[in-house]
Write a protein that holds these residues in place. Structure first.
Motif, mmCIF file in Angstrom:
data_model
loop_
_atom_site.group_PDB
_atom_site.id
_atom_site.type_symbol
_atom_site.label_atom_id
_atom_site.label_comp_id
_atom_site.label_asym_id
_atom_site.label_seq_id
_atom_site.Cartn_x
_atom_site.Cartn_y
_atom_site.Cartn_z
ATOM 1 N N TYR A 119 0.413 -1.225 -0.008
ATOM 2 C CA TYR A 119 -0.156 -0.066 0.247
ATOM 3 C C TYR A 119 0.552 1.343 -0.241
ATOM 4 C CZ TYR A 119 -4.259 2.621 1.104
ATOM 5 O OH TYR A 119 -5.346 3.101 1.552
ATOM 6 N N LYS A 120 1.150 2.090 -1.169
ATOM 7 C CA LYS A 120 1.921 2.950 -1.196
ATOM 8 C C LYS A 120 1.900 4.204 -1.476
ATOM 9 C CE LYS A 120 5.073 0.525 -4.272
ATOM 10 N NZ LYS A 120 6.072 0.427 -6.082
ATOM 11 N N TYR A 121 3.033 5.101 -0.948
ATOM 12 C CA TYR A 121 2.409 6.678 -0.661
ATOM 13 C C TYR A 121 1.231 7.240 -0.217
ATOM 14 C CZ TYR A 121 4.252 5.188 -5.356
ATOM 15 O OH TYR A 121 4.696 4.576 -6.455
ATOM 16 N N GLY A 122 1.022 6.363 0.518
ATOM 17 C CA GLY A 122 0.268 7.112 1.859
ATOM 18 C C GLY A 122 0.476 6.106 3.171
ATOM 19 N N LYS A 123 -0.398 6.456 4.044
ATOM 20 C CA LYS A 123 -0.836 5.135 5.377
ATOM 21 C C LYS A 123 -1.820 4.813 5.152
ATOM 22 C CE LYS A 123 2.227 8.187 8.463
ATOM 23 N NZ LYS A 123 2.349 8.820 9.548
ATOM 24 N N PHE A 124 -1.871 3.524 5.994
ATOM 25 C CA PHE A 124 -3.373 2.890 6.195
ATOM 26 C C PHE A 124 -3.897 3.391 6.977
ATOM 27 C CE2 PHE A 124 -6.432 -0.394 6.311
ATOM 28 C CZ PHE A 124 -6.407 -1.406 5.356
ATOM 29 N N ASP A 125 -5.142 2.984 7.421
ATOM 30 C CA ASP A 125 -5.547 3.886 8.175
ATOM 31 C C ASP A 125 -5.372 3.171 9.452
ATOM 32 O OD1 ASP A 125 -7.721 5.258 10.590
ATOM 33 O OD2 ASP A 125 -9.295 5.704 8.648
ATOM 34 N N LYS A 126 -4.948 3.563 10.532
ATOM 35 C CA LYS A 126 -4.983 2.415 11.283
ATOM 36 C C LYS A 126 -6.104 2.423 12.798
ATOM 37 C CE LYS A 126 0.071 3.916 11.430
ATOM 38 N NZ LYS A 126 1.095 4.369 13.045
ATOM 39 N N ARG A 127 -7.098 3.330 12.308
ATOM 40 C CA ARG A 127 -8.339 2.955 13.067
ATOM 41 C C ARG A 127 -9.397 1.816 12.164
ATOM 42 N NH1 ARG A 127 -10.639 9.342 11.897
ATOM 43 N NH2 ARG A 127 -9.418 8.083 10.318
ATOM 44 N N LYS A 128 -9.344 1.622 11.150
ATOM 45 C CA LYS A 128 -9.707 0.502 10.753
ATOM 46 C C LYS A 128 -9.122 -1.007 11.351
ATOM 47 C CE LYS A 128 -10.536 2.358 5.897
ATOM 48 N NZ LYS A 128 -11.601 2.555 6.098
ATOM 49 N N LYS A 129 -10.458 -1.713 11.262
ATOM 50 C CA LYS A 129 -10.649 -3.255 11.314
ATOM 51 C C LYS A 129 -9.552 -3.907 11.620
ATOM 52 C CE LYS A 129 -14.913 -2.856 14.392
ATOM 53 N NZ LYS A 129 -15.173 -1.946 14.179
ATOM 54 N N THR A 130 -10.017 -4.217 9.734
ATOM 55 C CA THR A 130 -8.574 -4.785 8.933
ATOM 56 C C THR A 130 -7.098 -4.670 9.731
ATOM 57 O OG1 THR A 130 -9.391 -2.818 7.184
ATOM 58 C CG2 THR A 130 -9.861 -4.398 6.493
ATOM 59 N N TYR A 131 -6.474 -2.993 10.124
ATOM 60 C CA TYR A 131 -5.014 -2.832 10.068
ATOM 61 C C TYR A 131 -5.176 -3.293 11.724
ATOM 62 C CZ TYR A 131 -1.337 -0.277 11.548
ATOM 63 O OH TYR A 131 0.058 0.055 11.913
ATOM 64 N N LYS A 132 -6.202 -3.635 12.276
ATOM 65 C CA LYS A 132 -5.744 -3.826 13.913
ATOM 66 C C LYS A 132 -5.930 -5.852 13.315
ATOM 67 C CE LYS A 132 -8.392 -0.071 16.088
ATOM 68 N NZ LYS A 132 -9.672 0.216 16.650
ATOM 69 N N ALA A 133 -6.623 -6.110 11.978
ATOM 70 C CA ALA A 133 -6.670 -7.544 12.281
ATOM 71 C C ALA A 133 -4.978 -7.964 11.641
ATOM 72 C CB ALA A 133 -7.822 -8.309 11.488
ATOM 73 N N ILE A 134 -4.906 -6.918 10.981
ATOM 74 C CA ILE A 134 -3.843 -7.411 10.803
ATOM 75 C C ILE A 134 -2.755 -7.265 11.602
ATOM 76 C CG2 ILE A 134 -1.805 -6.532 8.390
ATOM 77 C CD1 ILE A 134 -4.196 -5.976 6.469
ATOM 78 N N GLU A 135 -2.830 -6.571 12.090
ATOM 79 C CA GLU A 135 -1.642 -6.077 13.622
ATOM 80 C C GLU A 135 -1.333 -7.752 14.126
ATOM 81 O OE1 GLU A 135 -0.608 -2.748 15.698
ATOM 82 O OE2 GLU A 135 -2.447 -2.592 16.208
ATOM 83 N N LYS A 136 -2.883 -7.899 14.787
ATOM 84 C CA LYS A 136 -2.801 -9.124 15.877
ATOM 85 C C LYS A 136 -1.965 -10.049 14.762
ATOM 86 C CE LYS A 136 -6.757 -11.652 18.231
ATOM 87 N NZ LYS A 136 -7.438 -11.368 18.220
ATOM 88 N N ASN A 137 -2.663 -11.407 13.134
ATOM 89 C CA ASN A 137 -1.744 -11.577 12.991
ATOM 90 C C ASN A 137 -0.792 -12.249 11.873
ATOM 91 O OD1 ASN A 137 -4.469 -14.191 14.759
ATOM 92 N ND2 ASN A 137 -5.737 -12.825 13.097
ATOM 93 N N GLY A 138 -0.157 -10.662 12.174
ATOM 94 C CA GLY A 138 1.187 -9.919 11.154
ATOM 95 C C GLY A 138 2.109 -9.039 11.105
ATOM 96 N N VAL A 139 2.370 -8.900 10.479
ATOM 97 C CA VAL A 139 3.404 -7.472 10.561
ATOM 98 C C VAL A 139 2.480 -6.726 9.759
ATOM 99 C CG1 VAL A 139 5.732 -7.209 9.379
ATOM 100 C CG2 VAL A 139 5.345 -9.745 10.243
ATOM 101 N N ILE A 140 3.506 -5.147 10.313
ATOM 102 C CA ILE A 140 2.442 -4.076 9.658
ATOM 103 C C ILE A 140 3.975 -3.428 9.554
ATOM 104 C CG2 ILE A 140 1.328 -1.543 10.358
ATOM 105 C CD1 ILE A 140 -0.730 -3.114 10.200
ATOM 106 N N PHE A 141 4.631 -3.019 7.921
ATOM 107 C CA PHE A 141 5.730 -2.166 7.997
ATOM 108 C C PHE A 141 5.335 -0.590 7.321
ATOM 109 C CE2 PHE A 141 9.283 -0.713 5.239
ATOM 110 C CZ PHE A 141 9.830 -0.063 6.020
ATOM 111 N N GLU A 142 5.755 0.383 8.138
ATOM 112 C CA GLU A 142 4.997 1.983 7.771
ATOM 113 C C GLU A 142 6.711 2.063 7.319
ATOM 114 O OE1 GLU A 142 4.501 6.557 9.097
ATOM 115 O OE2 GLU A 142 3.517 4.993 10.139
ATOM 116 N N SER A 143 6.442 2.664 5.934
ATOM 117 C CA SER A 143 7.204 2.879 5.412
ATOM 118 C C SER A 143 7.697 4.534 5.562
ATOM 119 C CB SER A 143 6.946 2.609 4.065
ATOM 120 O OG SER A 143 9.078 2.841 3.171
#
Length: 340
Positions: A119-143
């Motif tokens: 997901y390039k050229y901007g930040k994914f919305d950290k308030r979204k449930k999709t973000y929190k689910a990925i954070e719980k079960n995977g890896v999130i990297f902010e470039s």
């Protein structure tokens, strides 16, 4: 985690079922994405177990259908979603009356699938449930983009990773000349290193010979001549710029001069005038402090402020605001006003 940390884990086969690579700096996202695409699976495994999708050309159901498949004659499959910022992600709720297939998968991902969203050229919305689910079960990297002052040290680390060294002046020139586009810098460095033996130190001469920067007539020599208040050299350089506008666009020259004189202004503000204190305050290598000391002696606080104002004025004029003059003529006018 950094991009290097993620790649190190991938090399050690420490896989997570979900990865979200997001942020404003595409270089690090591409770095991880390219490794995943070309190194996670063998060439034979990729034929049946790797899916590469593009955000504009896909939707979330296509992604999920690919992610839910089981690998064939391999331990893992890889699903890579490039340009995921262009994909329609669908709802972001967990309403019990209806099924949200994306959240359902992210909360219970298949362990044999490595699903990577780029997901390039901007930040994914950290308030979204999709973000929190990925954070719980995977890896999130902010470039995140690097500050301009960090670019020279990044260049030094980049070439060190290729078993080279680089002079501080050469890395500073590259940073100023190429800006903070890491992909562009990396491409130019790769081309330059084709002409320098492995293990050798990359010098200013190598940069000038291979990246099209004139040895005598470049923006750094212009800064030096202005610092010395050397009108003859300044005019020589400006005449060269006028004759070679594509190699020395006025926008680049004005931007670099604005950066230089802003640091001269910071020099006047600085309380700690030691080389280390100034390097920290100005965000430059101690190697270059002498240039700012000389400029500060020749341009006091008031004159430095006036120069920054002039640079902004002539930037507007170069874009056609209240002026019909050519860029060469504008640069000559500006240099006269700076020097006098």
């Amino acid at each position: 985690m950094t991009a290097d940390d993620i790649i190190k884990d991938l090399k050690n086969r420490k896989y997570k079922p979900l990865y979200l690579l997001h942020g404003e700096e595409p270089y690090f996202i591409d770095q991880v994405s390219n490794y995943a695409e070309h190194q996670l699976l063998s060439e034979a495994e990729r034929g049946f177990n790797q899916t590469v999708l593009y955000g504009k050309d896909t939707d979330i159901m296509v992604v999920l259908n690919a992610a839910k498949r089981y690998p064939m004659m391999a331990e893992y499959q890889v699903v890579l979603v490039k340009e995921a910022q262009d994909m329609k992600w669908g709802r972001d709720d967990d309403d019990k009356k209806s099924i949200n297939p994306l959240l359902n998968y992210l909360e219970n991902p298949l362990k044999s699938t490595i699903l990577i969203f780029c997901y390039k050229y901007g930040k994914f919305d950290k308030r979204k449930k999709t973000y929190k689910a990925i954070e719980k079960n995977g890896v999130i990297f902010e470039s995140a983009p690097l500050y301009d002052s960090k670019i020279p040290s990044w260049i030094e680390a980049f070439v060190a990773g290729k078993k080279y060294r680089i002079d501080p002046q050469a890395s500073a020139m590259l940073a100023e000349y190429l800006g903070n586009d890491l992909s562009k810098i990396a491409n130019e460095m790769e081309k330059l290193m084709l002409n320098v033996p492995v293990g050798q130190t990359i010098t200013l001469q190598h940069v000038q010979d291979n990246i099209g920067i004139s040895k005598e007539y470049n923006v750094f020599e212009l800064q030096s001549a202005l610092s010395r208040k050397d009108p003859f050299k300044v005019n020589q350089i400006i005449n060269y710029f006028e004759a070679n506008p594509k190699a020395n666009p006025i926008v680049l020259v004005l931007g670099n001069l604005n950066n230089f004189f802003s640091k001269v202004l910071l020099y006047h503000y600085a309380k700690d005038k030691s080389p280390q204190g100034l390097a920290r305050e100005l965000g430059v290598s101690p190697y270059f402090i002498k240039d700012y000391e000389l400029a500060a002696r020749n341009y006091n606080y008031g004159k430095s402020m006036q120069i920054i104002s002039l640079l902004r004025e002539y930037d507007l004029k170069s874009k056609g605001v209240d002026s019909n003059s050519g860029n060469g003529e504008l640069m000559k006018e500006l240099m006269f006003k700076i020097l006098h």
